[in-house]
Design a protein around this motif. Structure first.
Motif, PDB file in Angstrom:
ATOM      1  N   GLU B 527       0.850  -1.180   0.000  1.00  0.00           N
ATOM      2  CA  GLU B 527       0.000   0.000   0.000  1.00  0.00           C
ATOM      3  C   GLU B 527       0.891   1.237   0.000  1.00  0.00           C
ATOM      4  OE1 GLU B 527      -2.926  -0.229   3.103  1.00  0.00           O
ATOM      5  OE2 GLU B 527      -3.561   1.841   2.716  1.00  0.00           O
ATOM      6  N   ILE B 528       0.418   2.312  -0.616  1.00  0.00           N
ATOM      7  CA  ILE B 528       1.222   3.532  -0.651  1.00  0.00           C
ATOM      8  C   ILE B 528       1.611   3.940   0.769  1.00  0.00           C
ATOM      9  CG2 ILE B 528       1.163   6.013  -1.155  1.00  0.00           C
ATOM     10  CD1 ILE B 528      -0.277   5.395  -3.705  1.00  0.00           C
ATOM     11  N   GLY B 529       2.896   4.207   0.961  1.00  0.00           N
ATOM     12  CA  GLY B 529       3.381   4.600   2.281  1.00  0.00           C
ATOM     13  C   GLY B 529       3.940   3.438   3.077  1.00  0.00           C
ATOM     14  N   VAL B 539      11.978  -1.616   1.049  1.00  0.00           N
ATOM     15  CA  VAL B 539      11.464  -0.936  -0.138  1.00  0.00           C
ATOM     16  C   VAL B 539      10.122  -0.303   0.210  1.00  0.00           C
ATOM     17  CG1 VAL B 539      10.755  -1.220  -2.524  1.00  0.00           C
ATOM     18  CG2 VAL B 539      12.587  -2.643  -1.595  1.00  0.00           C
ATOM     19  N   ARG B 540      10.039   1.042   0.096  1.00  0.00           N
ATOM     20  CA  ARG B 540       8.792   1.730   0.440  1.00  0.00           C
ATOM     21  C   ARG B 540       8.104   2.218  -0.833  1.00  0.00           C
ATOM     22  NH1 ARG B 540       9.878   6.814   3.730  1.00  0.00           N
ATOM     23  NH2 ARG B 540       9.914   7.768   1.673  1.00  0.00           N
ATOM     24  N   PHE B 541       6.799   1.961  -0.934  1.00  0.00           N
ATOM     25  CA  PHE B 541       6.018   2.385  -2.091  1.00  0.00           C
ATOM     26  C   PHE B 541       5.534   3.811  -1.857  1.00  0.00           C
ATOM     27  CE2 PHE B 541       1.791   1.548  -4.504  1.00  0.00           C
ATOM     28  CZ  PHE B 541       2.270   2.232  -5.604  1.00  0.00           C
ATOM     29  N   ASP B 606      -3.998  -0.848  -7.966  1.00  0.00           N
ATOM     30  CA  ASP B 606      -5.432  -0.672  -7.754  1.00  0.00           C
ATOM     31  C   ASP B 606      -5.685   0.709  -7.160  1.00  0.00           C
ATOM     32  OD1 ASP B 606      -8.143  -1.348  -7.598  1.00  0.00           O
ATOM     33  OD2 ASP B 606      -7.885  -1.884  -5.474  1.00  0.00           O
ATOM     34  N   GLU B 607      -6.414   1.554  -7.933  1.00  0.00           N
ATOM     35  CA  GLU B 607      -6.649   2.948  -7.517  1.00  0.00           C
ATOM     36  C   GLU B 607      -7.417   3.002  -6.188  1.00  0.00           C
ATOM     37  OE1 GLU B 607      -5.860   5.727  -9.310  1.00  0.00           O
ATOM     38  OE2 GLU B 607      -5.443   4.985 -11.335  1.00  0.00           O
ATOM     39  N   ALA B 608      -8.418   2.122  -6.056  1.00  0.00           N
ATOM     40  CA  ALA B 608      -9.311   2.197  -4.887  1.00  0.00           C
ATOM     41  C   ALA B 608      -8.573   1.908  -3.581  1.00  0.00           C
ATOM     42  CB  ALA B 608     -10.469   1.224  -5.080  1.00  0.00           C
ATOM     43  N   SER B 609      -7.861   0.783  -3.566  1.00  0.00           N
ATOM     44  CA  SER B 609      -7.209   0.404  -2.312  1.00  0.00           C
ATOM     45  C   SER B 609      -5.814   1.013  -2.187  1.00  0.00           C
ATOM     46  CB  SER B 609      -7.104  -1.120  -2.239  1.00  0.00           C
ATOM     47  OG  SER B 609      -6.320  -1.592  -3.310  1.00  0.00           O
ATOM     48  N   LYS B 610      -5.341   1.665  -3.264  1.00  0.00           N
ATOM     49  CA  LYS B 610      -3.987   2.248  -3.309  1.00  0.00           C
ATOM     50  C   LYS B 610      -2.905   1.193  -3.046  1.00  0.00           C
ATOM     51  CE  LYS B 610      -5.102   7.055  -2.318  1.00  0.00           C
ATOM     52  NZ  LYS B 610      -5.241   7.300  -3.762  1.00  0.00           N
TER      53      LYS B 610
END
Lengths: 152, 663
Positions: B527-529, B539-541, B606-610
């Motif tokens: 997930e982002i962050g 590794v951070r997204f 996935d845009e919704a769940s990021k």
């Protein structure tokens, strides 16, 4: 129109260029030909190269002194045999003369031969002080076996 | 322009026929005028294929979509570099490009030999023109690169996106140069057989060519691996794909030849074997072309498939029949003058090395053609996968590296026990020590430990060779260390250049072993962050960026790479959607260090769940392979650089006959 012209030029040029040797009778036949190294010359060079490598291998400790002496004697014999055969047949061997001519003088015969330069392997005359091929200073070792060391 | 190009290939084909016929006839009848006409035909052939290449390039650059090739492999939005690379991006263009490289090689050979090898040259010219003529005949009669369409499409269907990569501009040309230049040693070998001049003149004449083609085959393979690594996105670089094998096999036989040829030069042995290797290497390049273009085998290279297979097979048959026929005819003249004296000698290690190379080549050949054979014979297609190739070739590869450590220190003819002990003390110690260290550091894999240990043994041999040689020169000549080292290399370029190449091969080998044995692979959603740990890295997204041009749409993920909480930098793996043709591709992003590569692939987002799904690989020591490539280049340059004697000989040969030299 232009395309047709270019095409015509290409076809004509190619045809003339390829047919030229046939029309002029012989073409490049007068071009100088570097004679191939004779078999004897090659033999000599191979033996000298092998001697240099053998000496170096001995110094590196890859080969025992006993083996070294035996192998070296064989190779020296081969080099000398090739040399004397080449000199004996030098009248009929224009190849050898011209190949050696950019090294030792073409007239170098066994009688005048001083030995082989240990740096580049070329044969030098007895009174030579420098190798004519590589310019190394030739030092007399007095061994009388036709081989001198260079350097100190 | 297409008319000019078409004219050039048709004329080139006619010229090739005339040139080869005139050369052979002139050679047989000793007719100098005919031979000279053949030579001129060789030059004309080069000029004509050059014109054809320029014509095709012109059509590509002016984006003349009425020409089928231009419409199929480029578009109005394709960048300039790839438009030029489209020359070899399609099958027709690559055949023309191939012929052009061959024609250039032929012209260079003609210039090099204008004053020598005059008896052999007619047959050399003929062989090269027949090969070139064969390739042109395909373009003239079967698949015309200058074919025009009955209508003009408004837009081209563009170069395959997988090919739109910077490796495209270097991998195919280097591999082609490697493939094509094997024709030169082959042509000289045939000429030697035809004229009966079977001394090692042909070997000395083609020594540099053999090395040249070997070097470009090495580069071609290495570049291909690098390309697969960055483009195909599965974390690896070699999959024993038929086309990879096709490029690997001539490299193997060519490597074998470079070694065994030394035995012929020094010991006058293995004459028939060397002929066979040269013929085999050339035949394998044609076989490789057949594999790539016939479509009989499915491969990652399917973009060059065509119906040309049978033609290559027929040509291959003719090559083998003629060359092996000549060889059998000349067998009585190819007797060895010497025999092997001891199994503990450098000759013996060379022989073993040849067995390994040819053994690997045979394994690869068998694994590649077996699926086809089984389909022909039993109607069942059986795939031979990487495990087969790895299981058979890994031990052979290990043995080769081991021989690399043994060969240089063992004496010619026969080695004594005491000299062996002295020579191997340091290398054996280095090998054992490395094995122990690897074990202690937790390298649990038996194969890897043996491989590291043997590699270190071979490297130690190489370094002691340089070290001892340098010390001996220092003692003999009183030279300073660096002078002694550079003169040591300078005086015997082939030997020490060869050692440098060996060091390169060990580096490549170590890279291969480490990256295949200790690879870590992880597929995960982030997930982002959030961040994920892999092999010591975090590794951070950080997010997704979208870009769009008229050519391509790019979705780029931003990944931050941490080591021990310290931010090292960012990598940006991408998904691309090409518009013409509509095709998605994956652009990997790599955080590369000398120790390992962090290889990141963006799967989906996935845009919704990021949440982005990533594939992460940790490939240890892979950069050693690429650094090995540079070392290999260095070693080859050392080998190829002319010696003082050769430079003076060349200078002398330029002086016209009759004039006197002052010496």
């Amino acid at each position: 129109m232009a395309v047709t012209l270019i095409g015509l030029v290409i076809v004509t040029a190619a045809a003339i260029f390829i047919a030229w040797p046939l029309l002029s009778g012989g073409g490049d036949s007068d071009a100088p030909v570097v004679p191939e190294m004779s078999a004897l010359e090659k033999d000599k060079n191979a033996a000298l190269e092998a001697i240099r490598e053998l000496d170096f291998d001995q110094r590196l400790g890859k080969i025992s002194d006993e083996d070294h002496a035996g192998l070296r004697a064989d190779l020296e014999k081969r080099a000398m045999k090739a040399l004397s055969a080449a000199d004996a047949g030098s009248a009929g061997e224009p190849g050898l003369q011209s190949v050696t001519s950019h090294g030792a003088s073409p007239s170098t015969s066994n009688a005048e031969a001083g030995g082989f330069c240990s740096s580049c392997g070329n044969q030098f005359k007895r009174d030579a002080r420098f190798c004519v091929t590589c310019g190394k200073k030739l030092l007399k070792s007095g061994s009388g076996r036709g081989r001198r060391r260079t350097g100190s | 322009m297409s008319e000019i190009g078409r004219l050039a290939i048709v004329l080139g084909f006619i010229v090739a026929i005339w040139g080869s016929a005139a050369s052979i006839l002139g050679g047989l009848r000793r007719d100098k005028a005919l031979v000279a006409s053949g030579t001129h035909a060789a030059y004309a052939f080069s000029a004509l294929t050059g014109i054809a290449v320029l014509a095709l390039l012109q059509l590509l650059l002016t984006r003349d979509f009425n020409v089928e090739y231009v419409a199929s492999y480029s578009s109005s939005t394709l960048p300039l570099w790839y438009t030029i690379a489209a020359l070899w991006g399609g099958m027709k263009g690559s055949l023309l490009w191939w012929t052009f490289i061959l024609a250039v090689c032929n012209a260079v050979v003609q210039v090099q030999n204008r004053h020598k090898n005059r008896d052999q040259m007619p047959y050399v010219t003929a062989t090269m023109l027949i090969t070139g003529g064969f390739f042109l005949s395909l373009l003239v009669f079967v698949t015309d690169p200058f074919e025009r369409l009955p209508f003009t499409p408004s837009e081209g269907s563009d170069l395959n996106p997988l090919l739109q990569n910077y490796w495209m501009t270097i991998h195919p040309p280097s591999l082609y140069i490697g493939f094509v230049s094997t024709t030169v040693p082959f042509a000289f070998a045939l000429a030697a057989l035809a004229t009966g001049k079977l001394s090692d003149a042909w070997i000395r004449t083609t020594r540099r060519w053999a090395l040249f083609s070997w070097f470009f085959l090495s580069l071609g393979n290495l570049f291909g691996a690098a390309w697969a690594y960055v483009v195909l996105g599965w974390g690896g670089y070699w999959a024993w794909d038929p086309v990879e094998n096709a490029a690997f096999m001539p490299w193997l036989t060519s490597s074998a030849y470079l070694h065994s040829v030394m035995i012929q030069e020094k010991k006058d042995m293995l004459k028939v074997w060397n002929m066979v290797l040269v013929i085999l290497t050339f035949a394998l390049t044609i076989f490789g072309t057949f594999l790539t273009r016939s479509g009989v085998i499915s491969s990652v290279h399917s973009f060059t498939q065509s119906g040309l297979g049978p033609f290559f097979l027929i040509f291959l048959g003719i090559i083998l029949a003629v060359s092996l026929g000549l060889l059998v005819w000349r067998l009585p003249m190819l007797k060895s003058k010497n025999e092997l004296e001891s199994v503990f000698s450098r000759e013996a290690t060379f022989l073993l090395n040849n067995l390994m190379f040819v053994g690997i080549a045979f394994t690869v050949f068998w694994g590649t053609v077996f699926p086809v054979l089984s389909e022909w014979v039993r109607g069942v297609k059986i795939t031979v996968g990487p495990p087969f190739f790895n299981q058979v070739n890994a031990p052979l590869g290990l043995a080769l590296i081991f021989l690399m450590g043994v060969g240089p220190v063992i004496a010619w003819r026969r080695a004594s026990w005491s000299s062996l002990k002295r020579a191997f003390a340091i290398p054996v110690f280095a090998g054992v020590a490395t094995g122990v260290i690897a074990l202690v550091m937790g390298a649990g894999n038996f194969y890897a430990i043996v491989a590291f240990s043997i590699s270190s043994f071979a490297l130690a041999t190489m370094f002691t060779e340089f070290w001892k040689g340098m010390r001996v020169r220092q003692a003999m000549m009183g030279e300073a260390p660096w002078t002694a080292l550079s003169r040591l290399i300078g005086k015997n370029r082939r030997r020490y250049g060869g050692y440098i190449v060996h060091v390169a091969m060990v580096m490549v080998f170590v890279g291969i072993v480490a990256s295949s044995v200790f690879k870590i692979e992880k597929q995960t959603g982030i997930e982002i962050g959030q961040s994920v740990e892999i092999g010591g890295y975090d590794v951070r997204f950080d997010g997704i960026e979208d870009e769009s041009t008229e050519h391509v749409e790019i979705r780029k993920a931003k990944l931050a790479v941490f080591d021990d909480g310290e931010l090292l930098g960012f990598v940006y793996p991408e998904k691309r959607f090409y518009k013409k043709p509509e095709q998605p591709t994956t652009e990997v992003a790599i955080w590369s260090t000398i120790g390992s590569d962090l290889y990141t692939v963006l799967g989906t987002y996935d845009e919704a769940s990021k949440i982005g799904v990533f594939q992460l690989f940790l490939n240890p020591m892979i950069s050693w392979m690429w650094i090995g490539g540079f070392v290999l280049f260095l070693g080859t340059v050392v080998c190829m650089w002319p010696t003082y004697a050769e430079r003076t000989a060349e200078a002398t040969s330029r002086i016209p006959a009759g004039s006197k030299t002052t010496s």
